[in-house]
Design an enzyme around this catalytic site. Structure first.
Site, PDB file in Angstrom:
ATOM      1  N   GLY A   1       0.804  -1.231   0.000  1.00 18.30           N
ATOM      2  CA  GLY A   1       0.000   0.000   0.000  1.00 18.30           C
ATOM      3  C   GLY A   1       0.831   1.272   0.000  1.00 18.30           C
ATOM      4  O   GLY A   1       0.291   2.375  -0.141  1.00 18.30           O
TER       5      GLY A   1
ATOM      6  N   LYS B   1     -30.403  27.861   3.805  1.00 18.97           N
ATOM      7  CA  LYS B   1     -30.094  26.460   4.143  1.00 18.97           C
ATOM      8  C   LYS B   1     -29.818  26.319   5.635  1.00 18.97           C
ATOM      9  O   LYS B   1     -29.174  27.176   6.229  1.00 18.97           O
ATOM     10  CB  LYS B   1     -28.862  26.014   3.352  1.00 18.97           C
ATOM     11  CG  LYS B   1     -28.342  24.630   3.745  1.00 18.97           C
ATOM     12  CD  LYS B   1     -27.359  24.086   2.741  1.00 18.97           C
ATOM     13  CE  LYS B   1     -25.953  24.527   2.991  1.00 18.97           C
ATOM     14  NZ  LYS B   1     -24.998  23.890   2.076  1.00 18.97           N
TER      15      LYS B   1
HETATM   16  C1  R5P Z   1     -21.646  24.662   1.437  1.00 21.59           C
HETATM   17  O1  R5P Z   1     -21.673  25.670   2.066  1.00 21.59           O
HETATM   18  C2  R5P Z   1     -21.339  24.538  -0.019  1.00 21.59           C
HETATM   19  O2  R5P Z   1     -21.475  25.719  -0.716  1.00 21.59           O
HETATM   20  C3  R5P Z   1     -22.186  23.446  -0.635  1.00 21.59           C
HETATM   21  O3  R5P Z   1     -23.539  23.836  -0.562  1.00 21.59           O
HETATM   22  C4  R5P Z   1     -21.998  22.169   0.111  1.00 21.59           C
HETATM   23  O4  R5P Z   1     -20.640  21.878   0.203  1.00 21.59           O
HETATM   24  C5  R5P Z   1     -22.730  21.036  -0.557  1.00 21.59           C
HETATM   25  O5  R5P Z   1     -22.542  19.908   0.224  1.00 21.59           O
HETATM   26  P1  R5P Z   1     -23.484  18.641   0.086  1.00 21.59           P
HETATM   27  O6  R5P Z   1     -23.458  18.240  -1.349  1.00 21.59           O
HETATM   28  O7  R5P Z   1     -22.824  17.630   0.985  1.00 21.59           O
HETATM   29  O8  R5P Z   1     -24.847  19.013   0.560  1.00 21.59           O
END
Ligand code: R5P
Length: 304
Positions: free
Chosen positions: A37, A191
């Site tokens: 590895g 979000k």
């Molecule tokens: C977060 O703040 C980024 O801008 C993306 O929204 C995030 O990294 C997306 O992550 P996931 O696909 O795991 O929801």
């Protein structure tokens, strides 16, 4: 002497495109694993007296970083003049502070490690959140390139009556830019992340935008939970299957299936990370940044 482009395994396609854009030759780098590895790396001694751009996108970084550091060390020992790193996806940008006592602040440690081995760094849309610029954690010259011109161009060329949607407040910066370039309206959702794979986004207000093609834009598609949540809301609001546009196609585990199951339409990413969804090339955006840093590094060495 003309600098060289060297690809770490998996980065050959982008490296060739970069070499063409830059007018630099490709060097030879061989890497493999021993049966136990451990990593084996060999570079040709054509690097003597030259500057070298090592290309290695750093998703799944833990398996890539040791071979990358070994290659950088070998190049220096063989007499390379300057060794730069082109890492279209720059890893370890998320844990940028200690949220709970005892946690490692990995973005800082990783930056210190790479800064100890490379003369310069070029990347595209790194996840800058609480760290506002790479110069806060990297001690080498860095250039951040933005994918917005390429994303905006793709949307303008391929999508009829687009409506650009950012899944969270952080995405406003690039969604607004992409929308402006595609001459399209945009909106931004809110979000709340409750865990690595548990994400909620606010329902969008799409009145006035019906009849448009929704295009969700984000910097990273990792677990794809953020995009999936946005897709579900847009579908529930009666919009057509959204096009999902991402800069970095990390697609961890079941991410792509989760996004498809949520009702996504076409999924499109840049080639910052090789993936079946790549449709947008970034070599043309990276090349000028590489050129300017390589020239700067050479001049600094000559004391110009
Ligand atoms: C977060 O703040 C980024 O801008 C993306 O929204 C995030 O990294 C997306 O992550 P996931 O696909 O795991 O929801």
């Amino acid at each position: 002497m003309t600098p060289l482009v060297l690809a770490l395994p998996g980065n050959e396609t982008l490296s060739k495109a970069l070499a063409e854009e830059l007018g630099w030759p490709m060097g030879v780098l061989a890497a493999r694993r021993f049966p136990d590895g451990e990593a084996y790396v060999r570079v040709d001694d054509e690097s003597v007296g030259r500057s070298v751009a090592l290309v290695c996108t750093l998703d799944r970084p833990d398996e890539k970083v040791l071979p990358l550091l070994f290659a950088a060390d070998a190049l220096r020992e063989l007499g390379a003049m300057r060794v730069g790193l082109v890492a279209p996806y720059l890893a370890y940008m998320r844990q940028d502070r200690r949220f709970q006592s005892g946690e490692a602040v990995t973005s800082r440690s990783f930056a210190t490690l790479l800064s100890s081995r490379f003369d310069w760094l070029v990347t595209i849309d790194p996840h800058l959140h609480r760290v506002h610029g790479l110069g806060e954690i990297y001690s080498i010259p860095t250039r951040v390139v933005h994918a917005a011109p390429a994303l905006g161009g793709w949307v303008a060329e391929h999508v009829e009556r687009p409506l650009l949607i950012g899944p969270d407040a952080e995405s406003e910066q690039w969604v607004a830019d992409v929308a402006r370039r595609a001459s399209a309206p945009h909106l931004v959702l809110e979000k709340i992340r409750r865990g690595d794979r548990e994400v909620e986004v606010s329902a969008p207000t799409v009145d006035g935008h019906r009849g448009r093609t929704p295009v969700i834009v984000d910097d990273i598609i990792s677990s794809a939970r953020t995009m999936s949540a946005a897709v579900r809301h847009l579908r529930a609001a009666g919009l057509s299957p959204p096009i999902c546009l991402g800069v970095h196609a990390v697609f961890a585990g079941d991410a792509q299936h989760a996004l498809e199951d949520a009702g996504a339409g076409l999924i499109v990413t840049t080639d910052a990370i090789p993936h079946a969804t790549n449709r947008i090339g970034i070599a043309g955006l990276l090349a000028p940044a590489i050129l300017s840093l390589a020239v700067e590094a050479t001049e600094a060495r000559r004391g110009v």
